[in-house]
Scaffold this active site. Structure first.
Site, PDB file in Angstrom:
ATOM      1  N   HIS A  83       5.941 -11.282  -2.893  1.00  0.00           N
ATOM      2  CA  HIS A  83       6.670 -10.189  -3.560  1.00  0.00           C
ATOM      3  C   HIS A  83       5.725  -9.572  -4.591  1.00  0.00           C
ATOM      4  O   HIS A  83       4.729  -8.975  -4.242  1.00  0.00           O
ATOM      5  CB  HIS A  83       7.956 -10.744  -4.180  1.00  0.00           C
ATOM      6  N   HIS A 112       5.167  -4.390   5.031  1.00  0.00           N
ATOM      7  CA  HIS A 112       6.342  -4.322   4.169  1.00  0.00           C
ATOM      8  C   HIS A 112       7.559  -4.493   5.057  1.00  0.00           C
ATOM      9  O   HIS A 112       7.610  -3.961   6.161  1.00  0.00           O
ATOM     10  CB  HIS A 112       6.386  -2.971   3.437  1.00  0.00           C
ATOM     11  N   ASP A 138       1.136  -2.381  -3.799  1.00  0.00           N
ATOM     12  CA  ASP A 138       0.276  -3.352  -4.477  1.00  0.00           C
ATOM     13  C   ASP A 138      -1.201  -3.190  -4.117  1.00  0.00           C
ATOM     14  O   ASP A 138      -2.082  -3.483  -4.929  1.00  0.00           O
ATOM     15  CB  ASP A 138       0.708  -4.778  -4.132  1.00  0.00           C
ATOM     16  N   ARG A 195       9.776  -2.603 -13.394  1.00  0.00           N
ATOM     17  CA  ARG A 195      10.966  -2.772 -12.566  1.00  0.00           C
ATOM     18  C   ARG A 195      12.200  -3.129 -13.396  1.00  0.00           C
ATOM     19  O   ARG A 195      13.329  -3.033 -12.894  1.00  0.00           O
ATOM     20  CB  ARG A 195      10.697  -3.829 -11.493  1.00  0.00           C
TER      21      ARG A 195
END
Length: 371
Positions: free
Chosen positions: A223, A262, A314, A339
């Protein structure tokens, strides 16, 4: 006999809840946040405007932006005892674990901790957004035996955050790129950490508890931790050719390569990654150094050719953060900070229209046995 229920590993494609916050429309290649396309928003607003949009449900005007910037500056006071607790952590502690500890500690200082009303939760969320940049940066300094840095009230929210992370006032381009990264990371529907936060919130646990669980979820390399792993991989070599060879060897060993693929963007590039790639180009041009850009492009081309995989956010955020002089151990904590606005919006929504999460399983164990 009723039909056996279908199970989906990892809950892939399972609709878990209704939300008015965001939606990944892969058919239209849009990331919708409160009805706006995130990629279009990056051309018009910054991170502070996103905070207003998610909490107040509309884009702010100029005066509201100024007011919110000031509010975030005014609410960044932190209990002195928090620094004492963080200072006692082992030096080997990862900043994500320090971040998790800090959130738990902050809960004890909230006099209205168990008030889960929209008003109380929203006030709490603004306060957390004000304090997390300072907590995140200074927990890293304390772990490394360095003195804490105080905020610079003359800077904008994002510029001040970057200043806390690096110890120097950023250029306008650096400020814009860092703010852009916060905006891109701000909200993304229902990944593991957001789902974790909502599951915890569904028990009517407090916001700090839900966020603490989200930190633990985000720390994992599958993650949020992916950005740190991408940068460590880039630093193993120094040419595009050598990077390609490194990735080829990993593919031969059947190792997972972070920064690619993803769960939602299975057959196309994460649109946020493209925005961050352009930011890396701008930063490389300013620095007169395109080494990481060329390496990343080589890796991108190879992975598309060999595996049909595309970069996620990322992948390009990692070299951007590194070129902004941010320590690698802080890449994922920054992800969490950005976030937090989305996580808090989901926690508020969960508390507002709550139903306890209690899924079932499909049993695959040994059948019932008689004694």
């Amino acid at each position: 006999m009723p039909a056996e229920p279908l199970s989906k590993a990892g809950l892939q494609d399972v609709i878990a809840l209704d939300t008015a916050i965001s939606y990944l429309d892969t058919d239209r290649e849009q990331i919708l946040i409160k009805g706006f396309d995130l990629i279009e928003l990056t051309q018009h607003i910054g991170y502070v405007e996103m905070i207003h949009l998610l909490f107040e449900h509309q884009l702010p005007n100029t005066e509201q932006v100024k007011s919110l910037e000031q509010r975030l500056k005014d609410q960044c006071d932190i209990p002195t005892s928090l620094w004492t607790i963080l200072q006692e952590l082992p030096q080997e502690t990862h900043p994500m674990d320090a971040q998790r500890t800090a959130l738990s500690v902050l809960a004890g200082f909230d006099q209205s901790l168990h008030d889960c009303s929209v008003q109380a939760n929203t006030h709490r969320a603004y306060r957390l957004l004000a304090t997390l940049p300072m907590i995140t940066a200074n927990s890293y300094y304390l772990l490394n035996g360095k003195p804490i840095i105080v905020t610079d009230s003359s800077l904008s929210y994002s510029a001040n955050f970057l200043y806390l992370l690096t110890g120097r006032v950023p250029s306008k381009l650096e400020e814009r790129i860092f703010d852009l990264s916060l905006l891109l990371y701000s909200e993304h529907e229902l990944p593991n950490s957001t789902f974790t936060a909502r599951v915890i919130a569904s028990t009517l646990s407090d916001m700090y508890g839900a966020l603490t669980g989200a930190v633990a979820s985000l720390k994992g390399p599958l993650h949020g931790g992916a950005n740190e792993e991408v940068m460590k991989l880039l630093l193993k070599v120094n040419t595009p050719e050598a990077f390609e060879e490194l990735l080829q060897e990993k593919l031969r060993q059947k190792e997972k390569i972070m920064g690619f693929g993803h769960r939602v963007y299975a057959k196309k590039m994460d649109p946020r990654a493209l925005i961050m790639k352009r930011a890396l180009i701008d930063l490389s041009n300013q620095r007169g150094d395109d080494q990481f850009l060329r390496m990343c492009e080589a890796g991108e081309n190879l992975m598309e050719r060999e595996k049909g995989l595309y970069p996620n956010l990322d992948y390009y955020a990692a070299p951007v953060y590194y070129m902004l002089d941010i320590p690698i151990d802080l890449f994922t904590p920054i992800f969490f900070c950005s976030r937090t606005v989305g996580l808090c919006a989901h926690i508020i929504e969960q508390h507002q229209n709550n139903r306890l999460f209690r899924p079932r399983v499909q049993y695959k164990g040994t059948p019932y046995q008689f004694i």
